[in-house]
Design an enzyme around this catalytic site. Structure first.
Site, mmCIF file in Angstrom:
data_model
loop_
_atom_site.group_PDB
_atom_site.id
_atom_site.type_symbol
_atom_site.label_atom_id
_atom_site.label_comp_id
_atom_site.label_asym_id
_atom_site.label_seq_id
_atom_site.Cartn_x
_atom_site.Cartn_y
_atom_site.Cartn_z
ATOM 1 N N GLY A 35 -10.872 11.730 2.219
ATOM 2 C CA GLY A 35 -9.844 11.204 3.125
ATOM 3 C C GLY A 35 -8.728 10.515 2.357
ATOM 4 N N ASP A 84 -16.006 -0.443 3.191
ATOM 5 C CA ASP A 84 -16.981 0.547 2.726
ATOM 6 C C ASP A 84 -18.358 -0.071 2.482
ATOM 7 O OD1 ASP A 84 -15.084 2.523 2.872
ATOM 8 O OD2 ASP A 84 -14.505 2.369 0.768
ATOM 9 N N LYS A 130 -15.025 7.094 9.539
ATOM 10 C CA LYS A 130 -15.236 7.301 8.097
ATOM 11 C C LYS A 130 -15.929 8.660 7.894
ATOM 12 C CE LYS A 130 -13.295 3.579 6.771
ATOM 13 N NZ LYS A 130 -12.002 3.720 6.091
ATOM 14 N N ARG A 146 -20.070 5.592 11.125
ATOM 15 C CA ARG A 146 -21.056 4.754 10.421
ATOM 16 C C ARG A 146 -21.752 3.759 11.341
ATOM 17 N NH1 ARG A 146 -17.847 4.159 4.620
ATOM 18 N NH2 ARG A 146 -18.590 6.169 3.835
HETATM 19 C C1 S3P Z 1 -9.541 3.628 0.588
HETATM 20 C C2 S3P Z 1 -9.327 2.900 1.734
HETATM 21 C C3 S3P Z 1 -10.326 2.727 2.803
HETATM 22 C C4 S3P Z 1 -11.725 3.100 2.337
HETATM 23 C C5 S3P Z 1 -11.745 4.356 1.520
HETATM 24 C C6 S3P Z 1 -10.844 4.237 0.301
HETATM 25 C C7 S3P Z 1 -8.459 3.758 -0.383
HETATM 26 O O1 S3P Z 1 -9.952 3.523 3.914
HETATM 27 O O2 S3P Z 1 -12.597 3.222 3.426
HETATM 28 O O3 S3P Z 1 -13.066 4.645 1.083
HETATM 29 O O4 S3P Z 1 -8.705 4.129 -1.543
HETATM 30 O O5 S3P Z 1 -7.307 3.486 -0.003
HETATM 31 P P1 S3P Z 1 -8.938 2.937 5.013
HETATM 32 O O6 S3P Z 1 -7.868 2.283 4.287
HETATM 33 O O7 S3P Z 1 -8.433 4.085 5.841
HETATM 34 O O8 S3P Z 1 -9.779 1.997 5.836
#
Ligand code: S3P
Length: 430
Positions: free
Chosen positions: A94, A316, A343, A347
């Protein structure tokens, strides 16, 4: 692949270095690639997610070389990427899909982004909205708000915007800031609560015209990024499994080396300390990304309330905090868990399902996750990762304090962030 993990015979002991930080590794490639020169990043995470980022930029003409644990990204400037031959497949990541979209919105060629089944279910409206406001053309190939996404490039610069984010998300913030590099003028983004700030730090270090005022970050484009070398610390999100494990397994004393201690990531340490956990920072090394060694000892934990504004600082780590809470005295409440549902899995559901198999009835009420302490009585059970790396590793730690052997199904997903997890767990389980 399944894991059999049984009740720990003794404590977690000795020393450990967990894998490099995933968020910083992604950003080293992305911002290195669009900088005006060479960026060497030491201690890069060669997990599946970051390798997807690396391959995506290679497919767009960026040379990235490897030497032991370091990579060198040969940046070609903001507009130096070349059109990839086919769609960019981003696997489970993501972070890659959301941040790279900001970069691709500023290119003058068209790209299609695809992902695995989990990534293709995750919400993308959150980036499509601000990018469209900036004049980018980004649309889902198959309708709805999900990947595959098509980003149709244009030669014209993007429009600067002032964007108030509906949710605290470092991925969305980073996407808008990346696109802001391609806008003619000042883009600003405001988040409801502070989320991780690795993008702001690397852009400051690379001399972008970026300013922070409370929860608002402004960036002025177009500009040139001047690269520098990076030292990536170990990932606190990976360390969290061992921090919690050492706190809940009797007799533990564990040293975890060189853990990233960025203030926007240490929510898990603050919460576990508030629960009575013995976690000591042995030496704090400042830098672009601060890091230090941690000493963790077994502690009888007590319940706490995690407030909504703390959630982005430990987003996380909620699965492993839930496991620690199940071993605490009293009932723990984690407020504002909505983002947890979008996520790699939902979760809230996967934590509740696994804990309930172990005899712990966690519930969701008014947007909060409520976890009753078990007074140390956790039943061994058959557990599931649901294809989510952090659920698999959290459940392996829960198994250590159960009353027998647990089978954790479908654990190949841990390769996204922590390929050697089980080996490390065996190494420190005495
Ligand atoms: C991340 C931001 C988080 C996190 C992901 C990594 C990043 O997501 O859950 O594992 O590297 O910017 P969100 O910012 O969408 O909550």
């Amino acid at each position: 692949m399944d894991w059999k993990v049984g009740k720990a015979r003794g404590g977690l002991k000795g020393e450990l270095t967990v894998p490099p930080d995933k968020s910083i590794s992604h950003r080293a490639v992305m911002f290195g690639a669009i900088s005006g020169g060479k960026c060497r990043a030491r201690n890069f995470l060669f997990g599946e997610d970051c390798v997807r980022t690396l391959e995506a930029f290679r497919a767009m003409g960026i040379e990235i070389t490897r030497e032991d644990d370091a990579i060198t990204v040969h940046g070609k400037g903001l507009k130096g990427l070349t059109p990839p031959e086919g769609a960019l497949y981003l696997g489970n990541s993501g972070t890659t899909m959301r941040i790279i979209s900001g970069v691709l919105a500023g290119q003058d060629f068209t790209t299609v982004l695809t992902g695995d089944e989990s990534l293709s279910r995750r919400p993308m409206r959150r980036i499509m909205e601000p990018l469209s406001m900036m004049g980018a053309r980004i649309e889902p190939v198959e309708g709805a708000d999900h990947a595959p996404l098509r980003i149709t490039g244009t030669k014209a610069p993007l429009k600067p915007i002032s964007y108030a984010m509906p949710m605290a998300s470092a991925q969305v913030k980073s996407c808008v800031l990346a696109a802001g590099l391609y806008a003619a003028g000042r883009t600003s983004v405001t988040e409801p609560f502070q989320s991780r700030d690795h993008t702001e730090r690397i852009l400051e270090y690379f001399s972008a015209d970026i300013r922070r005022k409370g929860l608002t970050t402004e960036i002025s484009g177009p500009g040139e990024l001047v690269p520098g070398d990076l030292e990536i610390p170990a990932d606190i999100s990976s360390a969290a499994f061992f921090i919690a494990g050492a706190l809940i397994v009797k007799g533990s004393r564990l040293i975890i080396r060189n853990v990233g201690l960025n203030p926007t990531r240490i929510g898990v340490i603050n919460v576990l300390k508030r629960m009575g956990g013995s976690i000591r920072i042995l030496d704090l090394r400042e830098g672009i990304e601060p890091a230090g060694d941690l000493e963790v000892r077994y502690s009888q934990l007590k319940a706490t309330v995690v407030e909504e504004e703390e959630v982005p600082l430990l987003i996380d780590e909620i699965p492993i905090i839930a496991v620690a809470s199940a071993m605490a005295e009293g009932t723990t409440v984690i407020k504002g868990v909505r983002e947890l549902k979008v996520k790699e899995t939902d979760r809230v559901r996967s934590i509740r399902e696994n804990l309930s198999r172990m005899g712990i009835d966690a519930v969701e009420e008014n947007g909060s996750l409520i976890i009753p302490g078990s007074s140390g009585r956790i039943r061994a059970a058959g557990l599931d990762s649901f294809g989510d790396h952090r659920i698999a590793m959290s459940m392996a730690i829960a198994a250590l304090v159960s009353d027998g052997d647990c089978l954790i199904r479908d654990t190949a997903c841990v390769a996204t962030s922590y390929p050697g997890f089980l080996g490390d767990l065996e190494k420190v389980s005495i």
